[in-house]
Design a protein around this motif. Sequence first.
Motif, PDB file in Angstrom:
ATOM      1  N   ASN A 262      10.702   3.583   8.240  1.00 42.28           N
ATOM      2  CA  ASN A 262       9.716   3.718   9.317  1.00 42.28           C
ATOM      3  C   ASN A 262       9.247   5.159   9.452  1.00 42.28           C
ATOM      4  O   ASN A 262       8.050   5.429   9.618  1.00 42.28           O
ATOM      5  CB  ASN A 262      10.301   3.227  10.635  1.00 42.28           C
ATOM      6  N   MET A 263      10.172   6.103   9.388  1.00 39.75           N
ATOM      7  CA  MET A 263       9.806   7.517   9.521  1.00 39.75           C
ATOM      8  C   MET A 263       8.928   7.988   8.369  1.00 39.75           C
ATOM      9  O   MET A 263       8.086   8.869   8.541  1.00 39.75           O
ATOM     10  CB  MET A 263      11.069   8.378   9.620  1.00 39.75           C
ATOM     11  N   MET A 264       9.099   7.388   7.181  1.00 38.57           N
ATOM     12  CA  MET A 264       8.296   7.757   6.023  1.00 38.57           C
ATOM     13  C   MET A 264       6.984   6.989   5.948  1.00 38.57           C
ATOM     14  O   MET A 264       6.179   7.212   5.042  1.00 38.57           O
ATOM     15  CB  MET A 264       9.105   7.531   4.734  1.00 38.57           C
ATOM     16  N   GLY A 265       6.774   6.048   6.861  1.00 40.35           N
ATOM     17  CA  GLY A 265       5.544   5.266   6.856  1.00 40.35           C
ATOM     18  C   GLY A 265       5.487   4.244   5.738  1.00 40.35           C
ATOM     19  O   GLY A 265       4.398   3.853   5.291  1.00 40.35           O
TER      20      GLY A 265
ATOM     21  N   LYS B 295       0.804  -1.222   0.000  1.00 36.51           N
ATOM     22  CA  LYS B 295       0.000   0.000   0.000  1.00 36.51           C
ATOM     23  C   LYS B 295       0.834   1.268   0.000  1.00 36.51           C
ATOM     24  O   LYS B 295       0.475   2.262  -0.611  1.00 36.51           O
ATOM     25  CB  LYS B 295      -0.935  -0.005   1.217  1.00 36.51           C
ATOM     26  N   ARG B 296       1.945   1.272   0.727  1.00 35.65           N
ATOM     27  CA  ARG B 296       2.789   2.468   0.820  1.00 35.65           C
ATOM     28  C   ARG B 296       4.227   2.095   0.479  1.00 35.65           C
ATOM     29  O   ARG B 296       5.079   1.951   1.365  1.00 35.65           O
ATOM     30  CB  ARG B 296       2.698   3.094   2.209  1.00 35.65           C
ATOM     31  N   PRO B 297       4.498   1.936  -0.819  1.00 35.33           N
ATOM     32  CA  PRO B 297       5.822   1.469  -1.230  1.00 35.33           C
ATOM     33  C   PRO B 297       6.833   2.595  -1.394  1.00 35.33           C
ATOM     34  O   PRO B 297       6.484   3.769  -1.530  1.00 35.33           O
ATOM     35  CB  PRO B 297       5.536   0.823  -2.586  1.00 35.33           C
ATOM     36  N   ALA B 298       8.100   2.202  -1.378  1.00 33.52           N
ATOM     37  CA  ALA B 298       9.197   3.057  -1.816  1.00 33.52           C
ATOM     38  C   ALA B 298       9.968   2.276  -2.869  1.00 33.52           C
ATOM     39  O   ALA B 298       9.961   1.037  -2.871  1.00 33.52           O
ATOM     40  CB  ALA B 298      10.111   3.426  -0.650  1.00 33.52           C
TER      41      ALA B 298
ATOM     42  N   PRO C  77       8.384   7.564  -2.818  1.00 32.21           N
ATOM     43  CA  PRO C  77       9.777   7.883  -2.459  1.00 32.21           C
ATOM     44  C   PRO C  77      10.781   7.006  -3.209  1.00 32.21           C
ATOM     45  O   PRO C  77      10.523   5.825  -3.474  1.00 32.21           O
ATOM     46  CB  PRO C  77       9.829   7.601  -0.950  1.00 32.21           C
ATOM     47  N   VAL C  78      11.923   7.598  -3.537  1.00 29.03           N
ATOM     48  CA  VAL C  78      12.998   6.887  -4.234  1.00 29.03           C
ATOM     49  C   VAL C  78      14.222   6.862  -3.327  1.00 29.03           C
ATOM     50  O   VAL C  78      14.669   7.899  -2.840  1.00 29.03           O
ATOM     51  CB  VAL C  78      13.340   7.567  -5.571  1.00 29.03           C
TER      52      VAL C  78
END
Length: 235
Positions: free
Chosen positions: A153-156, A33-36, A89-90
Amino acid sequence: MKYAFEDHCWQDIVSDEILEIYKAYHRETFIGKRPALLAIDLYNASYKGGAKPVIELQDEYPSSCGIHAWEAIEPTKQLFAKVRGLGIPVIYSTRDMYTQAPKRIGSTHRKPRNMTDDAYQIFEAFAPQPDDVIINKSRASAFFGTPLAAYLNMMGIDSLIVCGESTSGCVRASVLEAYSYGYHVTLVEECCYDRSPLSHKVNLFDLHHKYADVMHIDEALEHLDLRHAASPSAI
């Protein structure tokens, strides 16, 4: 586009008997759901000498992945364009050039030779943007001895989309550690590569069945589009 679970590059080296043994690993594949995007070691050394067979480059550019690196450029550019367009995010990893570690310390036992000053700078086709994160590592895994897990973790972030090199080395090590940390991992087949096609195929097969979802580039792009259309805030 929907692919069968075994519809990948290893089909020509994996026997029907082994495929039968590994049926227990079959499952639905997905992107979290919330990938980087974790781009592993897309640095200049991998591309030195151009799109030639690796064996032809070994004397002058022993760290090059030759044709295999160059064939991955276009699909990897597609992946970068998609995730940047969606605001995902990259994160890059590259060799730690700043810590004064002993010369014998490296990501593998292979001894680097003929390395130029720009060897570990990110290749120009994938130049980092101001908001990107760069992880400098001294071992194979992008997690080992680095703040990567803390940043995620900080970026969720709950999952990773992985590309880069080498499939059997730093990609494999990073995927294994990501799985151990509890992240869902999607590995894009056409966007990772190795010096050895055999090592590439065997490791993709093993990672796909045990630790990651291997997807083709068009499958990954379609999945990202569908997820974003269904829930724009999810990524």
